[in-house]
Motif scaffolding. Sequence first.
Motif: not given
Length: 167
Positions: A112-120, A139-149
């Motif tokens: 699962v991928l998302l663009v969001g706030d890592e602390p949350y 464009p996307v801030n790379p620090m907001r590009f997240l994944a969950h395996e």
Amino acid sequence: MTELSLSIRSEQQGDSDAIDRLHERAFGPGRFARTASRLREGAPHLYELSFTALVGTLLVGSVRLTPVQAGDEPALMLGPLTVEPAFEGRGIGAALIRRSLQAATQNGHGLVLLVGDEPYYSRFGFVHIPPGHLVLPGPVNPMRFLAHELVEGALARAHGLVSALPR
């Protein structure tokens, strides 16, 4: 005042208008310009993995999962996650995320991928995607590009462009 209980249920086709109005209130007109929104335009979300939160009969939250391709690896894009502004801070978003991740796991999805706030999102197992590992089509801030395996090794197998699956 009467306490109303929260219920989480699968999104129904008839929920679309209420969810669209919720997105408008929460994100405003700029929501369509976001890279993640543009990616989701290319494919419909999966109703069996998308959920709504209700307080009584009032729809107060929504989360959607949309199938995407992450290089050669199938994946899901989480979002938008939306909670009615008056109901924020009550755990509704967390309940929706947990339910959607549980359903994705039960249905055999691996990533699962998302663009969001890592602390949350880190509390749900989301981590930063290594720079250059996966690329969104905008464009996307790379620090907001997240994944969950959901399946070990799924992120390692995913390389390249993230794209919408055709309708």
